[in-house]
Design an enzyme around this catalytic site. Sequence first.
Site, short mmCIF file in Angstrom:
data_model
loop_
_atom_site.label_atom_id
_atom_site.label_comp_id
_atom_site.label_asym_id
_atom_site.label_seq_id
_atom_site.Cartn_x
_atom_site.Cartn_y
_atom_site.Cartn_z
N TYR A 1 0.83 -1.21 0.00
CA TYR A 1 0.00 0.00 0.00
C TYR A 1 0.87 1.25 0.00
O TYR A 1 1.89 1.31 0.68
CB TYR A 1 -0.86 0.05 1.27
CG TYR A 1 -2.06 -0.85 1.26
CD1 TYR A 1 -3.26 -0.47 0.68
CD2 TYR A 1 -2.00 -2.10 1.87
CE1 TYR A 1 -4.37 -1.30 0.70
CE2 TYR A 1 -3.11 -2.93 1.90
CZ TYR A 1 -4.28 -2.53 1.31
OH TYR A 1 -5.38 -3.34 1.33
N TYR B 1 -1.15 -10.06 0.48
CA TYR B 1 -0.04 -9.65 1.34
C TYR B 1 -0.21 -10.23 2.74
O TYR B 1 -1.32 -10.53 3.17
CB TYR B 1 0.07 -8.11 1.40
CG TYR B 1 -1.17 -7.41 1.91
CD1 TYR B 1 -1.38 -7.23 3.27
CD2 TYR B 1 -2.13 -6.93 1.02
CE1 TYR B 1 -2.53 -6.59 3.73
CE2 TYR B 1 -3.27 -6.29 1.47
CZ TYR B 1 -3.46 -6.13 2.83
OH TYR B 1 -4.59 -5.51 3.27
N ARG C 1 -3.78 -11.76 3.52
CA ARG C 1 -5.02 -11.25 2.94
C ARG C 1 -5.11 -11.70 1.49
O ARG C 1 -4.16 -11.56 0.73
CB ARG C 1 -5.04 -9.71 2.93
CG ARG C 1 -5.11 -8.98 4.27
CD ARG C 1 -6.26 -9.33 5.17
NE ARG C 1 -7.55 -9.62 4.58
CZ ARG C 1 -8.45 -8.71 4.18
NH1 ARG C 1 -8.19 -7.44 4.30
NH2 ARG C 1 -9.62 -9.07 3.67
N HIS D 1 -7.70 -8.00 -2.68
CA HIS D 1 -9.00 -7.36 -2.44
C HIS D 1 -8.93 -5.87 -2.74
O HIS D 1 -7.87 -5.27 -2.74
CB HIS D 1 -9.45 -7.56 -0.98
CG HIS D 1 -8.52 -6.94 0.02
ND1 HIS D 1 -7.37 -7.56 0.45
CD2 HIS D 1 -8.56 -5.74 0.65
CE1 HIS D 1 -6.74 -6.77 1.31
NE2 HIS D 1 -7.43 -5.65 1.45
N HIS E 1 -10.87 -2.32 -1.42
CA HIS E 1 -11.78 -1.72 -0.44
C HIS E 1 -12.76 -0.80 -1.16
O HIS E 1 -12.37 -0.06 -2.06
CB HIS E 1 -11.00 -0.89 0.58
CG HIS E 1 -10.05 -1.68 1.41
ND1 HIS E 1 -10.36 -2.14 2.67
CD2 HIS E 1 -8.78 -2.09 1.18
CE1 HIS E 1 -9.32 -2.79 3.17
NE2 HIS E 1 -8.35 -2.78 2.29
#
Lengths: 206, 254
Positions: free
Chosen positions: B118, B157, B167, B170, B172
């Site tokens: 991120y 990740y 995770r 995905h 959000h």
Amino acid sequence: MIPLLRETASQTAGPYVHIGLAPKAAGFDIFENNFGHVLATPETQGERITIEGRVFDGSDTLVRDVLLEIWQANAVGRYAHAADRQPGKQVDPSFRGWGRACTDFETGVWSFETVKPGVVAGRGGVPMAPHVNLWIVARGINVGLNTRLYFDDEAQANAADPVLNLIEWEERRKTLIARREQRGGNAVYKFDIRLQGEGETVFFDV
Amino acid sequence: MTSLAMPILAPAAADGEYLMRDTTSHPPALAPGYKTSVLRSPRNALISIPQTLSEVTAPVFSADELGALDGDLIRNYAKTGMPIGERTIVHGFVRDQLGRPVKNALVEVWQANASGRYRHKKDQYLGALDPNFGGCGRVLTDEHGHYVFRTIKPGPYPWRNRINDWRPAHIHFGLSGNGWAQRLITQMYFEGDPLMATCPIIRTIPDEEQIRGLIAHLDMGATVPLDSRAFRFDIVLRGQRATWFENTLQGEAR
């Protein structure tokens, strides 16, 4: 029975919610227009106020990765939305009534610059005390939390407020009352949110 | 996918209350498998309040508040070239529980890059940052409730929960509809990802049908040949009642 679609399941906003909803807080600049914590413009009618607070978890530890949004009526108690048809109250073209803020990663403080809202008609026309609606999301919060902020200098209106009076435990109503302080020439309302434990803020199923 | 097949003909106009939130459609506040929820979940029951103007109104957004590239994550942070990864279109319909399109809804998305990293000052993962990828975008739904954005498929990740939790890939989603009571944040997953089966965040949802509702499906009909694959993800927000025979929300008591 006529079937209804099921609402899409909520998921946590996660630790990186800032990327999507407040990229500058995540540390980068991408959008020309950022949604932020300043609701009042120079043209907005009404008393300028600051609302600020912190968020604590069940161990009384500061939560420093929260994103909050507020939604409120303008100074005369009118929402900037077509469903609000209260007679005699005008929309203020320079006030949307919506803002978004993040807790500071160091101090945990969040704040909004806005105007004090007016009285809004509640169900059946019963007046609701001036209030600001809050929505709180963060890592570890699976469904966004809804609450309301009321003002401590509106004691009479608060005592008659139909929503506050739905809270059976009078002691818990106090968790929704912001305290007014004077800072220089500015009115600041302090409002700490406790997610869990002693003094837990009242959260609403709306 | 069930939502696609549902033949609902709802009256077009409604500006009344929202249907009660069905809490069985959502994770509980306290879901110990997702450890951070333990200290961040209220212990008291939510207090149910009849809706008022405060809950049935919401901010209205307009197209001129958004930039021309806000919905194109491939180009909206490109500095020296294009971001690396799988070019991906994500689209779908936002409807309410009665099947009505939710028009002009604000859809905000954020995600990791193809490495699972991120662009956030708090993300310390080893995966490389991509100098040409920001990882966020936003669009408004059209008159049919349809939204579309273009991005790079995010990577999975690892994260600190149990010793070796990952995770699944995905995206959000934040949604702002017609009423404050419709505000929703969720996550979209990609069909076929084996990490979904063990993800503690997905597993906060106690209902398999509701988990399936978060999975986007490869949509060959919307791919761009020689360019991008496409995934379809439909979203349902709370339904709104009509106000026949009543004027309770702001009127005189009956």
